[in-house]
Enzyme design. Structure first.
Site, short mmCIF file in Angstrom:
data_model
loop_
_atom_site.label_atom_id
_atom_site.label_comp_id
_atom_site.label_asym_id
_atom_site.label_seq_id
_atom_site.Cartn_x
_atom_site.Cartn_y
_atom_site.Cartn_z
N ARG A 233 35.59 34.29 50.75
CA ARG A 233 36.33 32.92 50.55
C ARG A 233 35.82 32.44 52.07
O ARG A 233 35.24 31.51 52.34
CB ARG A 233 37.42 32.64 50.13
CG ARG A 233 37.28 32.71 48.42
CD ARG A 233 38.47 32.04 47.91
NE ARG A 233 39.88 33.13 48.03
CZ ARG A 233 40.10 33.98 47.00
NH1 ARG A 233 39.48 33.92 45.81
NH2 ARG A 233 41.31 34.67 47.08
N ASP A 271 35.47 27.44 34.12
CA ASP A 271 36.17 28.80 33.74
C ASP A 271 36.46 28.45 32.15
O ASP A 271 36.73 27.38 31.74
CB ASP A 271 37.42 28.90 34.49
CG ASP A 271 37.99 30.32 34.26
OD1 ASP A 271 37.67 31.10 35.55
OD2 ASP A 271 38.70 30.90 33.31
N SER A 272 36.71 29.78 31.44
CA SER A 272 37.07 29.53 29.99
C SER A 272 38.50 29.47 29.76
O SER A 272 38.89 29.42 28.75
CB SER A 272 36.44 30.90 29.44
OG SER A 272 36.97 31.99 30.03
N ALA A 306 22.12 26.29 30.57
CA ALA A 306 21.62 24.83 30.78
C ALA A 306 21.12 24.61 32.44
O ALA A 306 20.37 23.97 32.44
CB ALA A 306 22.73 23.81 30.42
N ASP A 322 31.13 34.62 40.07
CA ASP A 322 32.04 35.57 40.48
C ASP A 322 32.72 36.11 38.97
O ASP A 322 33.81 35.73 38.63
CB ASP A 322 33.23 35.12 41.23
CG ASP A 322 34.24 35.99 41.49
OD1 ASP A 322 33.95 37.16 41.51
OD2 ASP A 322 35.42 35.67 42.03
N CYS A 362 32.60 43.17 40.00
CA CYS A 362 33.68 43.68 40.40
C CYS A 362 33.87 45.00 39.04
O CYS A 362 34.60 44.63 38.23
CB CYS A 362 34.87 42.71 40.56
SG CYS A 362 35.46 41.88 39.03
#
Ligand code: SAH
Length: 418
Positions: A233, A271-272, A306, A322, A362
């Site tokens: 980051r 994010d879900s 999309a 990520d 990861c």
């Protein structure tokens, strides 16, 4: 296994010392199997053991002396009779006492190392298991709260000693046990999350590189914050200036907020997880970037479809990708690499010339070579010319033992579309 007739003290955890060496189990390796240990690796696998001598049946987490077939004593380890990782080395000195001082010294070394690699910070991974000489012990520091993940029976049985050492070294306000990792079952350990000592609030404020975040200790993912991306980051900051950023798999907004503070024009973060996004929105406010960052709750894979077809009004020129680990077990690796390649090729296709893709994988099962090859396949699929700006890995508070490839799990690249 050759248990002798007499049974001796069954749970010697609090006072394991090499002075009791005559009582220690002796784990004898097959011929030549000491080579990896001599090269610095710290695990003995169960199929590498010729026999175990003990006065009584050794229990999970007992201390054992590891011995080469030649009789050469290699050091002391946590032994586990039923785990594939049958012995985890603690020290190469067969007579070193494994006591309160031992754990205090290892933890003090771990803290001193973080003070060097995370100067001025008060939130980071304070102990990374085998890489810090404490096999199976993860500690994340959130200011005055410590969150522990215990992944070995040897550490589990010595938790009191470890908690005492941590209290003496850091005087934390509270210590929380986040023992919900599925690998605990490999050591026969139950899943449980609870406060171990002191007082632990549900949410803890932290500062990372000058940015403010709130971490959910009990309910959050991992121990509450993805420290493994902290260096990445920080590294990306100069690249975010004036960019239109799409942060996929944003969790609580780590990259999105970094981008906004570093001068991005706008950021869309996806994010879900609803709870992660609730916290992400709080974090955005904490940093005063609510005008720059917006969120979508949904499936990042569908969103990428999309974007790849350029059907979105939002046209990013910087994508952060990520995803969580896509490889639950080694046998899933080929399929997972195809999915990583698909996601990365879609992201490359969605970017204009001069666009950046910051991408990560990861998983312990993905090697650095797998990662680079996967990116090469992704660029071929996307039909884009791409260059590496850099190839990086996990933050330095998650140190990698050169002799133990298993301690490396995060790969990260910044790519530029030409
Ligand atoms: N980039 C984050 C960490 C990401 S961890 C940071 O720097 O803090 C992976 C994230 O992926 C988790 O937040 C998880 O909720 C989310 N996730 C998992 N599957 C997903 C999916 N199919 N679509 C979108 N998000 C998903």
């Amino acid at each position: 296994m050759q248990p002798a007739a007499a049974r001796v003290g069954e749970t010697p955890s609090m006072s394991d010392t090499a002075h009791k060496a005559n009582m220690l189990a002796r784990v004898i390796l097959n011929p030549t199997q000491e080579k990896r240990l001599l090269a610095g690796h710290n695990w003995v696998f169960s199929n590498e053991i010729r026999e175990v001598f003990a006065e009584s049946e050794p229990q999970a987490g007992d201390l054992a002396l590891v011995v080469a077939a030649s009789g050469h004593e290699l050091g002391l380890a946590f032994y586990h009779p039923h785990s594939l990782i049958a012995a985890r080395m603690l020290t190469r000195s067969p007579k070193e006492p494994i006591d309160a001082d031992f754990f205090g010294k290892r933890l003090a070394d771990a803290i001193a190392y973080r003070e060097k690699v995370c100067p001025g910070e008060n939130a980071y991974r304070l102990c990374f298991g085998e890489s810090d000489g404490l096999p199976g012990l993860i500690i994340d520091r959130y200011g005055s709260i410590l969150v522990l993940q215990v992944l070995s029976a040897g550490i589990e049985r010595r938790l009191d000693l470890i908690a005492q050492a941590l209290c003496a070294l850091l005087k934390p306000q509270g210590i929380y046990l986040k023992n919900d990792h599925r690998t605990r079952s490999l050591e026969g350990l139950p899943l449980e999350c609870r406060t171990l000592s002191g007082v632990v609030p549900e949410k803890v404020p932290i500062v990372e590189g000058g940015l403010r975040f709130t971490a959910a200790i009990g309910e959050g993912q991992k121990t509450g914050h993805y420290f493994d991306q902290r260096d990445n980051r920080a590294y990306l900051r100069p690249f975010f200036a004036n960019r239109i950023v799409l942060d996929l798999y944003c969790y609580t907004g780590g990259f999105a907020i970094t981008a906004a503070k570093a001068g991005a024009k706008s950021v869309l973060a996806i994010d879900s997880s609803g709870p992660a996004l609730t916290l992400a929105k709080e974090n955005v406010k904490l940093n005063g970037v609510e005008r720059t960052v917006s969120f979508d709750e949904g499936d990042a894979e569908k969103a990428l479809d999309a974007f790849a077809l350029l059907q979105q009004p939002f046209k990013p020129d910087f994508i952060v990708l990520d995803p969580p680990s896509l490889v639950p077990a080694k046998k899933h690796l080929p399929k997972a690499l195809r999915l990583y390649a698909k996601l990365n090729s879609q992201a490359l296709r969605a970017l204009p010339r001069g666009g950046y893709l910051a991408t990560a994988a990861c998983s312990h099962h993905v090697s650095r070579e797998d990662f680079v090859l996967m990116l090469r396949n992704a660029q071929a699929k996307a039909q884009r010319a791409v260059r590496f700006v850099s190839l990086r890995g996990q933050s330095s508070d998650h140190p990698i033992l050169l002799a133990m490839p298993e301690t490396e799990y995060l790969h990260f690249a910044l790519l530029e579309v030409l």
